[in-house]
Design a protein around this motif. Structure first.
Motif, mmCIF file in Angstrom:
data_model
loop_
_atom_site.group_PDB
_atom_site.id
_atom_site.type_symbol
_atom_site.label_atom_id
_atom_site.label_comp_id
_atom_site.label_asym_id
_atom_site.label_seq_id
_atom_site.Cartn_x
_atom_site.Cartn_y
_atom_site.Cartn_z
ATOM 1 N N LEU A 159 0.722 -1.238 0.077
ATOM 2 C CA LEU A 159 -0.187 0.105 0.007
ATOM 3 C C LEU A 159 0.889 1.321 -0.080
ATOM 4 C CD1 LEU A 159 -3.022 -0.751 2.349
ATOM 5 C CD2 LEU A 159 -3.135 -0.297 0.024
ATOM 6 N N ARG A 160 2.073 1.192 0.799
ATOM 7 C CA ARG A 160 2.966 2.401 0.887
ATOM 8 C C ARG A 160 3.123 2.963 -0.573
ATOM 9 N NH1 ARG A 160 6.465 0.296 3.459
ATOM 10 N NH2 ARG A 160 5.515 0.687 5.914
ATOM 11 N N GLU A 161 3.562 2.039 -1.398
ATOM 12 C CA GLU A 161 4.090 2.619 -2.646
ATOM 13 C C GLU A 161 2.929 2.806 -3.465
ATOM 14 O OE1 GLU A 161 6.319 -0.529 -4.856
ATOM 15 O OE2 GLU A 161 7.446 -0.948 -2.937
ATOM 16 N N ARG A 162 1.839 2.392 -3.585
ATOM 17 C CA ARG A 162 0.630 2.829 -4.235
ATOM 18 C C ARG A 162 -0.041 4.076 -4.030
ATOM 19 N NH1 ARG A 162 -0.860 -2.284 -3.534
ATOM 20 N NH2 ARG A 162 -2.777 -1.678 -2.593
ATOM 21 N N ILE A 163 -0.092 4.298 -2.491
ATOM 22 C CA ILE A 163 -0.473 5.519 -1.838
ATOM 23 C C ILE A 163 0.286 6.651 -2.249
ATOM 24 C CG2 ILE A 163 -1.419 6.600 0.032
ATOM 25 C CD1 ILE A 163 -2.467 3.866 0.972
ATOM 26 N N GLN A 164 1.695 6.402 -1.831
ATOM 27 C CA GLN A 164 2.698 7.668 -2.243
ATOM 28 C C GLN A 164 2.519 8.008 -3.597
ATOM 29 O OE1 GLN A 164 5.996 5.941 -0.287
ATOM 30 N NE2 GLN A 164 5.608 7.372 1.433
ATOM 31 N N GLU A 165 2.382 7.082 -4.576
ATOM 32 C CA GLU A 165 2.388 7.322 -5.952
ATOM 33 C C GLU A 165 1.110 8.033 -6.289
ATOM 34 O OE1 GLU A 165 1.970 4.869 -10.209
ATOM 35 O OE2 GLU A 165 3.541 4.142 -8.670
ATOM 36 N N ALA A 166 0.026 7.710 -5.602
ATOM 37 C CA ALA A 166 -1.292 8.317 -5.905
ATOM 38 C C ALA A 166 -1.555 9.883 -5.447
ATOM 39 C CB ALA A 166 -2.507 7.443 -5.598
ATOM 40 N N VAL A 167 -0.756 9.834 -4.384
ATOM 41 C CA VAL A 167 -0.927 11.287 -3.779
ATOM 42 C C VAL A 167 0.175 12.231 -3.669
ATOM 43 C CG1 VAL A 167 -2.743 10.469 -1.890
ATOM 44 C CG2 VAL A 167 -0.400 10.481 -1.225
ATOM 45 N N GLY A 168 1.320 11.770 -4.186
ATOM 46 C CA GLY A 168 2.512 12.310 -4.582
ATOM 47 C C GLY A 168 2.919 13.376 -3.115
ATOM 48 N N GLU A 169 3.017 14.623 -3.664
ATOM 49 C CA GLU A 169 3.673 15.393 -2.572
ATOM 50 C C GLU A 169 2.590 15.842 -1.363
ATOM 51 O OE1 GLU A 169 6.961 17.141 -2.450
ATOM 52 O OE2 GLU A 169 7.463 15.512 -4.218
ATOM 53 N N GLU A 170 1.353 15.342 -1.533
ATOM 54 C CA GLU A 170 0.184 15.953 -0.894
ATOM 55 C C GLU A 170 -0.022 14.947 0.223
ATOM 56 O OE1 GLU A 170 -1.227 18.835 -1.669
ATOM 57 O OE2 GLU A 170 0.090 19.437 -3.119
ATOM 58 N N GLY A 171 0.801 14.032 0.481
ATOM 59 C CA GLY A 171 0.459 12.815 1.472
ATOM 60 C C GLY A 171 -0.012 13.434 2.944
ATOM 61 N N LYS A 172 0.580 14.608 3.293
ATOM 62 C CA LYS A 172 0.161 15.345 4.537
ATOM 63 C C LYS A 172 -1.221 15.396 4.726
ATOM 64 C CE LYS A 172 1.398 17.382 8.570
ATOM 65 N NZ LYS A 172 1.431 16.492 9.643
ATOM 66 N N GLY A 173 -1.857 15.963 3.630
ATOM 67 C CA GLY A 173 -3.254 15.917 3.660
ATOM 68 C C GLY A 173 -4.093 14.721 4.029
ATOM 69 N N LEU A 174 -3.635 13.710 3.751
ATOM 70 C CA LEU A 174 -4.239 12.617 4.038
ATOM 71 C C LEU A 174 -3.983 12.266 5.577
ATOM 72 C CD1 LEU A 174 -4.428 9.946 0.888
ATOM 73 C CD2 LEU A 174 -6.175 10.891 2.127
ATOM 74 N N THR A 175 -2.520 12.169 5.888
ATOM 75 C CA THR A 175 -2.387 11.830 7.264
ATOM 76 C C THR A 175 -2.867 12.745 8.131
ATOM 77 O OG1 THR A 175 -0.211 12.786 7.070
ATOM 78 C CG2 THR A 175 -0.060 10.389 6.631
ATOM 79 N N ASP A 176 -3.093 13.932 7.812
ATOM 80 C CA ASP A 176 -3.904 14.849 8.845
ATOM 81 C C ASP A 176 -5.173 14.328 8.811
ATOM 82 O OD1 ASP A 176 -1.635 16.625 8.986
ATOM 83 O OD2 ASP A 176 -2.421 18.152 7.709
#
Length: 191
Positions: free
Chosen positions: A90-107
């Motif tokens: 999942l890590r690879e797929r999610i990071q690829e899908a959200v790019g530099e915006e991952g903080k928006g999801l972890t928030d």
């Protein structure tokens, strides 16, 4: 009940292809909507052990005041249950899908940081509407990263009638977006 079971199976068949489906279960409180879903889940797990089930329940006192509350709760619980090998995938797929915006999801879903790691801070959105639209896009990409042919995603939201407008808009975006595949939303409501 037979009609509902047929609807479940038809929708799931579409999802295992390239579909995105929604199944609505209406009825009075206590009529067995959740039990019907649990029976469907048990049956599907016998056929497709790789299917991913995520479940949440909306509540009158929380759902209206906390946008996305049921989604946050459902995906947080799911994240706690996935094993290390699935997390790596999942890590690879999610990071690829959200790019530099991952903080928006972890928030939004703090436990997601256990999967994708701590994320760099984001630039402030210009206004609240930009922030809402960015969240919707991130969540859409998150769903697309999880749902895949070899592991379809079924999201069950119990008591959807308590959902706030922002959550309903987000769900509408997901189920109507033609790029979403292998995803099934099952929502129960009181009528």
């Amino acid at each position: 009940v037979d009609k509902n079971e047929d609807s479940f199976h038809s929708s799931f068949s579409s999802v295992t292809g390239n579909g995105c489906e929604i199944v609505l279960l209406g009825g009075c409180a206590g009529v067995g909507k959740s039990s019907l879903f649990k029976a469907f889940q048990t049956e599907i797990k016998k056929i497709d052990r790789e299917c991913c089930f995520v479940q949440g329940k909306l509540e009158d006192n929380l759902s209206a005041s906390e946008p996305y509350w049921a989604l946050i709760d459902a995906f947080s619980t799911w994240i706690e249950q996935i094993d290390e090998s699935e997390r790596n995938s999942l890590r690879e797929r999610i990071q690829e899908a959200v790019g530099e915006e991952g903080k928006g999801l972890t928030d939004l879903i703090p436990s997601l940081a256990d999967v994708i790691g701590q994320q760099p801070e984001l630039q402030e959105a210009a206004d609240s509407m930009s922030s809402i639209n960015k969240t919707k896009l991130l969540f859409l990409n998150f769903i697309k990263a999880i749902a895949r042919k070899e592991k379809p995603l079924v999201l069950f939201l119990d008591d959807i009638h308590w959902a706030d407008e922002v959550t309903l808009d987000l769900l509408s975006l997901v189920v109507t977006n033609p790029s979403v595949k292998h995803f099934m939303l099952v929502a129960s409501y009181r009528d």
